[in-house]
Design a protein around this motif. Sequence first.
Motif, mmCIF file in Angstrom:
data_model
loop_
_atom_site.group_PDB
_atom_site.id
_atom_site.type_symbol
_atom_site.label_atom_id
_atom_site.label_comp_id
_atom_site.label_asym_id
_atom_site.label_seq_id
_atom_site.Cartn_x
_atom_site.Cartn_y
_atom_site.Cartn_z
ATOM 1 N N VAL A 16 -15.579 -8.488 2.027
ATOM 2 C CA VAL A 16 -15.692 -7.207 1.344
ATOM 3 C C VAL A 16 -14.261 -6.735 1.150
ATOM 4 N N VAL A 17 -13.918 -6.367 -0.074
ATOM 5 C CA VAL A 17 -12.552 -5.969 -0.402
ATOM 6 C C VAL A 17 -12.573 -4.555 -0.957
ATOM 7 N N ALA A 18 -11.633 -3.731 -0.523
ATOM 8 C CA ALA A 18 -11.457 -2.391 -1.066
ATOM 9 C C ALA A 18 -10.013 -2.260 -1.534
ATOM 10 N N ARG A 19 -9.844 -1.754 -2.730
ATOM 11 C CA ARG A 19 -8.501 -1.519 -3.275
ATOM 12 C C ARG A 19 -8.375 -0.029 -3.564
ATOM 13 N N LEU A 20 -7.393 0.612 -2.942
ATOM 14 C CA LEU A 20 -7.165 2.040 -3.113
ATOM 15 C C LEU A 20 -5.857 2.240 -3.861
ATOM 16 N N GLY A 21 -5.841 3.201 -4.762
ATOM 17 C CA GLY A 21 -4.628 3.427 -5.524
ATOM 18 C C GLY A 21 -4.486 4.868 -5.962
ATOM 19 N N ALA A 22 -3.319 5.207 -6.472
ATOM 20 C CA ALA A 22 -3.033 6.534 -7.008
ATOM 21 C C ALA A 22 -1.912 6.392 -8.023
ATOM 22 N N ASP A 23 -1.857 7.337 -8.936
ATOM 23 C CA ASP A 23 -0.817 7.251 -9.960
ATOM 24 C C ASP A 23 0.521 7.832 -9.492
ATOM 25 N N LYS A 24 0.590 8.306 -8.243
ATOM 26 C CA LYS A 24 1.843 8.790 -7.676
ATOM 27 C C LYS A 24 2.213 7.879 -6.504
ATOM 28 N N PRO A 25 3.338 7.168 -6.569
ATOM 29 C CA PRO A 25 3.735 6.258 -5.495
ATOM 30 C C PRO A 25 3.804 6.955 -4.140
ATOM 31 N N GLY A 26 3.314 6.280 -3.115
ATOM 32 C CA GLY A 26 3.361 6.800 -1.761
ATOM 33 C C GLY A 26 2.293 7.819 -1.428
ATOM 34 N N SER A 27 1.331 8.026 -2.317
ATOM 35 C CA SER A 27 0.332 9.073 -2.075
ATOM 36 C C SER A 27 -0.980 8.546 -1.497
ATOM 37 N N VAL A 28 -1.051 7.272 -1.162
ATOM 38 C CA VAL A 28 -2.266 6.724 -0.545
ATOM 39 C C VAL A 28 -1.969 6.436 0.925
ATOM 40 N N ALA A 29 -2.740 7.075 1.792
ATOM 41 C CA ALA A 29 -2.633 6.838 3.232
ATOM 42 C C ALA A 29 -4.040 6.915 3.802
ATOM 43 N N PHE A 30 -4.372 6.018 4.729
ATOM 44 C CA PHE A 30 -5.706 6.022 5.298
ATOM 45 C C PHE A 30 -5.718 5.260 6.610
ATOM 46 N N THR A 31 -6.802 5.450 7.364
ATOM 47 C CA THR A 31 -7.073 4.695 8.574
ATOM 48 C C THR A 31 -8.374 3.964 8.355
#
Length: 56
Positions: A16-31
């Motif tokens: 199972v693969v999840a890809r997270l992204g955002a249009d502003k660099p450095g704005s994706v953080a998660f646990t």
Amino acid sequence: MRHTREYFASAPAGVVVARLGADKPGSVAFTSKIAVPTPTTIPPTRGRTRTPGSPA
């Protein structure tokens, strides 16, 4: 800001693969946590974790 989430699952490959992204660099953080029926004893390699008995 725009966030994106993409998911993919493959039963034959056992992934199972999840890809997270955002249009502003450095704005994706998660646990992230995952529960598996047996304890993981194989150390992560290249950001991937395997459980005993899974294909290499």
